[in-house]
Design a protein around this motif. Structure first.
Motif, PDB file in Angstrom:
ATOM      1  N   ILE A 141      46.549  30.330  27.825  1.00  0.00           N
ATOM      2  CA  ILE A 141      45.784  31.279  28.644  1.00  0.00           C
ATOM      3  C   ILE A 141      44.784  31.714  28.125  1.00  0.00           C
ATOM      4  O   ILE A 141      43.598  31.721  28.499  1.00  0.00           O
ATOM      5  N   ILE A 142      44.747  32.373  26.832  1.00  0.00           N
ATOM      6  CA  ILE A 142      43.865  32.981  26.066  1.00  0.00           C
ATOM      7  C   ILE A 142      42.761  31.998  25.579  1.00  0.00           C
ATOM      8  O   ILE A 142      41.776  32.204  25.916  1.00  0.00           O
ATOM      9  N   PHE A 143      43.180  30.794  24.983  1.00  0.00           N
ATOM     10  CA  PHE A 143      42.132  29.968  24.833  1.00  0.00           C
ATOM     11  C   PHE A 143      41.296  29.317  25.969  1.00  0.00           C
ATOM     12  O   PHE A 143      40.416  29.062  25.638  1.00  0.00           O
ATOM     13  N   ASN A 144      42.091  29.177  27.001  1.00  0.00           N
ATOM     14  CA  ASN A 144      41.016  28.728  28.139  1.00  0.00           C
ATOM     15  C   ASN A 144      40.153  29.583  28.692  1.00  0.00           C
ATOM     16  O   ASN A 144      39.271  29.476  29.021  1.00  0.00           O
ATOM     17  N   ALA A 145      40.592  30.973  28.496  1.00  0.00           N
ATOM     18  CA  ALA A 145      39.585  32.106  28.749  1.00  0.00           C
ATOM     19  C   ALA A 145      38.500  32.090  27.964  1.00  0.00           C
ATOM     20  O   ALA A 145      37.403  32.301  28.216  1.00  0.00           O
ATOM     21  N   GLY A 146      38.458  31.844  26.625  1.00  0.00           N
ATOM     22  CA  GLY A 146      37.329  31.541  25.755  1.00  0.00           C
ATOM     23  C   GLY A 146      36.615  30.373  25.853  1.00  0.00           C
ATOM     24  O   GLY A 146      35.400  30.258  25.804  1.00  0.00           O
ATOM     25  N   THR A 208      45.001  45.991  29.421  1.00  0.00           N
ATOM     26  CA  THR A 208      44.930  45.499  30.679  1.00  0.00           C
ATOM     27  C   THR A 208      45.243  43.877  30.498  1.00  0.00           C
ATOM     28  O   THR A 208      44.413  43.350  29.837  1.00  0.00           O
ATOM     29  N   ASP A 209      46.245  43.308  30.881  1.00  0.00           N
ATOM     30  CA  ASP A 209      46.806  42.164  30.380  1.00  0.00           C
ATOM     31  C   ASP A 209      45.926  40.826  30.883  1.00  0.00           C
ATOM     32  O   ASP A 209      45.527  40.865  32.092  1.00  0.00           O
ATOM     33  N   PRO A 210      45.414  40.011  30.206  1.00  0.00           N
ATOM     34  CA  PRO A 210      44.736  39.147  30.312  1.00  0.00           C
ATOM     35  C   PRO A 210      45.441  37.760  31.284  1.00  0.00           C
ATOM     36  O   PRO A 210      44.632  37.334  32.358  1.00  0.00           O
ATOM     37  N   VAL A 211      46.592  37.840  31.364  1.00  0.00           N
ATOM     38  CA  VAL A 211      47.304  37.042  32.178  1.00  0.00           C
ATOM     39  C   VAL A 211      47.338  37.614  33.520  1.00  0.00           C
ATOM     40  O   VAL A 211      46.988  36.813  34.566  1.00  0.00           O
ATOM     41  N   GLY A 212      47.503  38.741  33.752  1.00  0.00           N
ATOM     42  CA  GLY A 212      47.458  39.330  35.097  1.00  0.00           C
ATOM     43  C   GLY A 212      46.103  39.408  35.771  1.00  0.00           C
ATOM     44  O   GLY A 212      45.858  38.917  36.909  1.00  0.00           O
ATOM     45  N   VAL A 213      44.954  39.678  34.739  1.00  0.00           N
ATOM     46  CA  VAL A 213      43.408  39.786  35.338  1.00  0.00           C
ATOM     47  C   VAL A 213      42.980  38.532  35.518  1.00  0.00           C
ATOM     48  O   VAL A 213      42.463  37.951  36.695  1.00  0.00           O
ATOM     49  N   LEU A 214      43.411  37.459  34.783  1.00  0.00           N
ATOM     50  CA  LEU A 214      43.109  35.939  35.124  1.00  0.00           C
ATOM     51  C   LEU A 214      43.423  35.491  36.174  1.00  0.00           C
ATOM     52  O   LEU A 214      42.877  34.893  37.162  1.00  0.00           O
ATOM     53  N   SER A 237      40.097  42.451  29.116  1.00  0.00           N
ATOM     54  CA  SER A 237      41.616  42.290  29.075  1.00  0.00           C
ATOM     55  C   SER A 237      41.955  41.560  27.892  1.00  0.00           C
ATOM     56  O   SER A 237      42.768  41.478  27.479  1.00  0.00           O
ATOM     57  N   VAL A 238      41.133  40.568  27.159  1.00  0.00           N
ATOM     58  CA  VAL A 238      41.426  39.685  26.241  1.00  0.00           C
ATOM     59  C   VAL A 238      41.221  40.502  24.641  1.00  0.00           C
ATOM     60  O   VAL A 238      41.895  40.583  23.780  1.00  0.00           O
ATOM     61  N   LEU A 239      39.974  41.457  24.568  1.00  0.00           N
ATOM     62  CA  LEU A 239      39.672  41.888  23.464  1.00  0.00           C
ATOM     63  C   LEU A 239      40.606  43.090  23.291  1.00  0.00           C
ATOM     64  O   LEU A 239      40.817  43.556  22.127  1.00  0.00           O
ATOM     65  N   ASN A 240      40.924  43.928  24.238  1.00  0.00           N
ATOM     66  CA  ASN A 240      41.611  45.236  23.871  1.00  0.00           C
ATOM     67  C   ASN A 240      43.239  45.054  23.572  1.00  0.00           C
ATOM     68  O   ASN A 240      43.857  45.670  23.230  1.00  0.00           O
ATOM     69  N   ASP A 241      43.429  43.542  23.575  1.00  0.00           N
ATOM     70  CA  ASP A 241      44.816  43.261  23.226  1.00  0.00           C
ATOM     71  C   ASP A 241      45.015  43.366  21.751  1.00  0.00           C
ATOM     72  O   ASP A 241      46.041  43.997  21.140  1.00  0.00           O
ATOM     73  N   ALA A 242      43.895  43.272  21.140  1.00  0.00           N
ATOM     74  CA  ALA A 242      43.963  43.707  19.520  1.00  0.00           C
ATOM     75  C   ALA A 242      44.108  45.035  19.258  1.00  0.00           C
ATOM     76  O   ALA A 242      44.962  45.359  18.570  1.00  0.00           O
ATOM     77  N   VAL A 243      43.587  45.803  20.145  1.00  0.00           N
ATOM     78  CA  VAL A 243      43.782  47.209  19.890  1.00  0.00           C
ATOM     79  C   VAL A 243      45.241  47.823  20.109  1.00  0.00           C
ATOM     80  O   VAL A 243      45.894  48.520  19.501  1.00  0.00           O
ATOM     81  N   ALA A 244      45.386  47.388  21.331  1.00  0.00           N
ATOM     82  CA  ALA A 244      46.737  47.755  21.984  1.00  0.00           C
ATOM     83  C   ALA A 244      48.132  47.342  20.830  1.00  0.00           C
ATOM     84  O   ALA A 244      48.957  48.010  20.630  1.00  0.00           O
ATOM     85  N   LEU A 444      35.772  48.188  38.105  1.00  0.00           N
ATOM     86  CA  LEU A 444      36.494  48.123  36.704  1.00  0.00           C
ATOM     87  C   LEU A 444      37.864  49.193  36.697  1.00  0.00           C
ATOM     88  O   LEU A 444      38.629  48.747  36.016  1.00  0.00           O
ATOM     89  N   TRP A 445      37.480  50.209  37.374  1.00  0.00           N
ATOM     90  CA  TRP A 445      38.874  51.080  37.342  1.00  0.00           C
ATOM     91  C   TRP A 445      39.995  50.658  38.018  1.00  0.00           C
ATOM     92  O   TRP A 445      40.938  50.730  37.689  1.00  0.00           O
ATOM     93  N   PHE A 446      39.663  49.896  39.105  1.00  0.00           N
ATOM     94  CA  PHE A 446      40.673  49.719  40.164  1.00  0.00           C
ATOM     95  C   PHE A 446      41.579  48.396  39.736  1.00  0.00           C
ATOM     96  O   PHE A 446      42.623  48.074  40.052  1.00  0.00           O
ATOM     97  N   SER A 447      40.627  47.486  39.151  1.00  0.00           N
ATOM     98  CA  SER A 447      41.116  46.100  38.861  1.00  0.00           C
ATOM     99  C   SER A 447      41.959  45.915  37.675  1.00  0.00           C
ATOM    100  O   SER A 447      42.368  44.757  37.097  1.00  0.00           O
ATOM    101  N   ALA A 448      42.506  47.082  36.996  1.00  0.00           N
ATOM    102  CA  ALA A 448      43.382  46.815  35.813  1.00  0.00           C
ATOM    103  C   ALA A 448      44.591  46.481  36.093  1.00  0.00           C
ATOM    104  O   ALA A 448      45.480  47.450  36.434  1.00  0.00           O
ATOM    105  N   VAL A 449      45.082  45.186  36.038  1.00  0.00           N
ATOM    106  CA  VAL A 449      46.420  44.701  36.272  1.00  0.00           C
ATOM    107  C   VAL A 449      47.125  44.695  35.059  1.00  0.00           C
ATOM    108  O   VAL A 449      46.599  44.122  34.058  1.00  0.00           O
ATOM    109  N   ARG A 450      48.423  44.990  34.933  1.00  0.00           N
ATOM    110  CA  ARG A 450      49.247  44.502  33.979  1.00  0.00           C
ATOM    111  C   ARG A 450      50.116  43.570  34.092  1.00  0.00           C
ATOM    112  O   ARG A 450      50.494  43.168  35.218  1.00  0.00           O
TER     113      ARG A 450
END
Length: 577
Positions: A141-146, A208-214, A237-244, A444-450
């Motif tokens: 999923i993440i590879f396809n996003a990039g 914000t989970d990239p799976v849910g956002v995508l 959603s992809v980059l903040n995974d490293a921080v989380a 941006l505030w409302f579309s944060a899907v987990r």
């Protein structure tokens, strides 16, 4: 007589020979010696035979056939359920129900499947191993996003993406973890929650989970959406995974736990903070280095070895094996595999995809989309099955309504605070055309899907409160998927961020660098293209080949290129003759 018959059985003779022995040897002296010999041979055979350590510890006979039949039924049920889930998207388009997120349908199918299994007495299930999520479902999923991200829009909005991914996640983690620990300490939430566990929980919910956002933004309703804000949402959603994940690991470490509960332990708390900053810098830098290294290495191989273009299958294997190897090495070195494989996908799409043959280029795009879609389907099916399983009477999984409501409220408040602070910093440091408008901030505030990643992290939380935290995360994942994911398309239309499908999209990428910096990047990219290929290298080869063509062919090539350029400018609304 009884002893005589026992000796006959021990002699391993057939029934005819046993009957003759009763007549020829009525005293049984010969049978005694033969039985002793057989026992000696069997004992020596058992001593010589190797011990079965489980390699051959499988069922045989009727038991094996029964297990095989059960496995065949399970495989058939899995195929049918996955097929129904995949067929849900075209059915929604056919009946004009595109306002419903596909992920919601997947969760519902998984929940119904688990309910049917319960009717047949197969309701016992355990929580899926989180490693299956991180090593089988998440990487494609993440590879396809990039690999499919448009570079101009990603780097044009990099300030907003990095601001939300890094600073926004830190703010959200502090707000959720701090207030949740305070609510538990004040007795509003009847839960014995330590500070370290509260901040671990805040860290996993801040991503914000990239799976849910995508799964939401890939719908048909977002095809005509403004690409700038769409890229910000996906990139964050992809980059903040490293921080989380870095914060999650930091709060779960022994050093931070030792210093967190006591206010007087300032030295230990400072030590934990320094450790968190160091681990964050190490994780981020190493992840970027890993992604760039594997991406450039693969591009160099595909560019220098021309014989690979005659074998598209090998080109496909090189592409996906390099990406997955990048993910595994990053996880081994304590870096973020998701950030690494996303960076690797960006580099491969910039250089490698122009080096491979045309069949391999098309197949890699389609195969990347296919594996990503199947992984998303399986993840949400399992989440739906877990929802149904959690509703049964269980000693571990039970819901705490007050905990869910308080966490959900903190989720929206922390998201609003993070978006507001990041927007102030981005708008204060950029040009007027790069500012984030209030419409973009609202979406941006409302579309944060987990999604699945917070759930997989919640399963790994230690302690006696693990069950409540898992069910709370599961409830938030389902609620944000249905509520936020379902209302994001109409909100985007209401805010004017989705253009009419009958009009051409006028979204243009923002300028991330000034003219001098852009010229410097062009020079660097030109030098890199000599070693790693890419679009510039392909264009350079075409220009060099034109010098060898007759004048007529050269003129035809120039005329065709001018027509394609005129069409491209005309689509953007600026016609250049």
């Amino acid at each position: 007589c009884t002893s005589h018959l026992a000796l006959l059985k021990a002699s391993n003779m057939g029934w005819a020979r046993r009957a003759w022995a009763l007549v020829a040897d009525p005293d049984g002296q010969g049978l005694i010696s033969q039985a002793l010999n057989n026992a000696t041979v069997e004992t020596s055979a058992e001593e010589i035979a190797p011990v079965d350590d489980g390699i051959l510890n499988t069922d045989t006979g009727d038991a094996a056939e029964e297990d095989h039949f059960d496995d065949a039924q399970i495989a058939m049920a899995v195929v049918i359920v996955v097929f129904l889930a995949v067929a849900a998207e075209p059915l929604l388009i056919r009946y004009r129900l595109t306002f419903i997120p596909t992920s919601v349908i997947w969760v519902a199918i998984g929940a119904c499947s688990m309910a049917l299994l319960a009717q047949y007495g197969q309701d016992k299930s355990s929580v899926l191993n989180p490693e299956i999520f991180f090593f089988l479902m998440i990487p494609p999923i993440i590879f396809n996003a990039g690999y499919t991200t448009e570079h101009s829009f990603f780097f044009g909005n990099f300030r907003a993406i990095s601001g939300m991914a890094f600073l926004g996640t830190l703010i959200s983690t502090g707000v959720i973890g701090g207030f949740l620990y305070a609510f538990c300490s004040w007795g509003y939430i009847p839960l014995d929650l330590r500070a370290s566990t509260a901040f671990m929980f805040g860290a996993l919910l801040s991503s914000t989970d990239p799976v849910g956002v995508l799964s939401v933004l890939k719908g048909k309703s977002f095809k005509n959406m403004d690409k700038n804000i769409k890229t910000v949402i996906i990139g964050e959603s992809v980059l903040n995974d490293a921080v989380a994940i870095t914060l999650y690991k930091t709060f779960s470490s022994a050093d931070f736990i030792a210093g967190a509960p006591g206010v007087a332990h300032h030295n230990q708390l400072s030590r934990g903070f320094i450790l968190a900053v160091a681990r964050f810098v190490y994780c981020t830098m190493l992840s970027l280095i890993m992604g760039v290294t594997f991406g450039l290495g693969t591009s160099a191989v595909s560019y220098k070895i021309n014989m690979l273009r005659k074998h598209p299958k090998i080109e496909l294997l090189v592409t996906f094996f390099a990406a997955y190897l990048c993910y595994c090495v990053s996880e081994i070195t304590q870096a973020s595999g998701m950030l690494s494989v996303f960076t690797c996908g960006l580099v491969l799409s910039h250089y490698h995809q122009y080096n491979v043959s045309f069949p391999a280029r098309v197949a890699s795009k389609e195969l990347s989309e296919l594996t990503s879609s199947i992984a998303e389907v399986v993840i949400y099916l399992y989440l739906g099955m877990t929802v149904t399983r959690s509703l049964y009477k269980d000693e571990i999984l039970f819901y705490n309504t007050r905990m869910i409501v308080a966490t959900l409220a903190l989720l929206y408040v922390s998201r609003g605070v993070a978006v507001s602070i990041v927007a102030l910093l981005v708008n204060a440091s950029g040009e007027a055309e790069d500012h984030l408008t209030w419409r973009s901030l609202a979406l941006l505030w409302f579309s944060a899907v987990r999604g699945a990643i917070p759930f997989a992290l919640a399963v790994q939380i230690p302690g006696h409160n693990r069950g409540i935290l898992v069910t709370t995360t599961l409830a938030i994942v389902v609620f944000t998927t249905i509520f936020n994911g379902g209302l994001t398309p109409p909100l985007a239309r209401l805010l004017g961020l989705v253009k009419d499908k009958n009009r051409l999209s006028t979204s243009k990428s923002k300028v991330v660098l000034n003219e001098e910096a852009h010229a410097l990047w062009v020079d660097i990219d030109t030098v890199l293209s000599r070693y790693f290929g890419g679009e510039r290298a392909v264009h350079a080869h075409e220009v060099s080949d034109l010098g060898k063509q007759p004048p007529v062919a050269h003129a035809v090539h120039i005329r065709r290129n001018s027509k394609s350029a005129d069409i491209a400018h005309e689509e953007e609304g600026v016609f250049v003759k």
